[in-house]
Design an enzyme around this catalytic site. Structure first.
Site, PDB file in Angstrom:
ATOM      1  N   GLU A  86      -5.947  11.895  -1.634  1.00  0.00           N
ATOM      2  CA  GLU A  86      -6.543  11.304  -0.464  1.00  0.00           C
ATOM      3  C   GLU A  86      -5.428  10.478   0.413  1.00  0.00           C
ATOM      4  O   GLU A  86      -5.512  10.352   1.641  1.00  0.00           O
ATOM      5  CB  GLU A  86      -7.586  10.570  -0.752  1.00  0.00           C
ATOM      6  N   GLU A  87      -4.357  10.121   0.118  1.00  0.00           N
ATOM      7  CA  GLU A  87      -3.365   9.523   0.695  1.00  0.00           C
ATOM      8  C   GLU A  87      -1.995  10.117   0.918  1.00  0.00           C
ATOM      9  O   GLU A  87      -1.118   9.511   1.414  1.00  0.00           O
ATOM     10  CB  GLU A  87      -3.020   8.002   0.232  1.00  0.00           C
ATOM     11  N   ASP A 105     -10.283  -0.836  -3.305  1.00  0.00           N
ATOM     12  CA  ASP A 105      -9.605   0.528  -3.634  1.00  0.00           C
ATOM     13  C   ASP A 105     -10.628   1.235  -4.547  1.00  0.00           C
ATOM     14  O   ASP A 105     -11.681   0.379  -4.951  1.00  0.00           O
ATOM     15  CB  ASP A 105      -8.528   0.408  -4.263  1.00  0.00           C
ATOM     16  N   ASP A 143       0.880  -1.021   0.167  1.00  0.00           N
ATOM     17  CA  ASP A 143      -0.186  -0.031  -0.097  1.00  0.00           C
ATOM     18  C   ASP A 143       0.933   1.207   0.087  1.00  0.00           C
ATOM     19  O   ASP A 143       1.858   1.265   0.421  1.00  0.00           O
ATOM     20  CB  ASP A 143      -0.985  -0.116   1.328  1.00  0.00           C
TER      21      ASP A 143
END
Length: 94
Positions: free
Chosen positions: A66-67, A32, A2
């Site tokens: 978003e990450e 996902d 990830d």
């Protein structure tokens, strides 16, 4: 692996190994939004190609950050800050 860092010691199971718990798959990356992104992209491609007469507008928002909070000025916070969702507040959302 990830893209978001993690400490495996914070988990009740090994997050980097796919495991089955009853009817659930466990592990990072087992689901996902990429399938949804492909679907919405194809939907807009078809709408652009066929140009159907619609009773309302169709809007999609793609967030690419978003990450990764180290990159600022993009993502949901930026969209809200720049009031880009305001016109959607005036119509029913489905």
């Amino acid at each position: 692996m990830d893209v978001v860092t993690t400490n495996p010691n914070d988990w009740d199971f090994d997050p980097f190994t796919l495991s089955i718990d009853g009817d659930k798959l466990r592990g990072r990356g087992t689901t996902d939004c990429l399938g949804h992104m492909a679907f919405v992209t194809e939907l807009f491609r078809k709408l652009g190609k066929t140009k159907p007469s619609l009773k309302s507008s169709v809007v999609a928002i793609f967030i690419a950050n978003e990450e990764n909070y180290a990159i600022t000025g993009v993502g949901v916070d930026a969209i809200v800050k720049d009031c880009l969702l305001n016109k959607l507040k005036k119509v029913p959302l489905h």
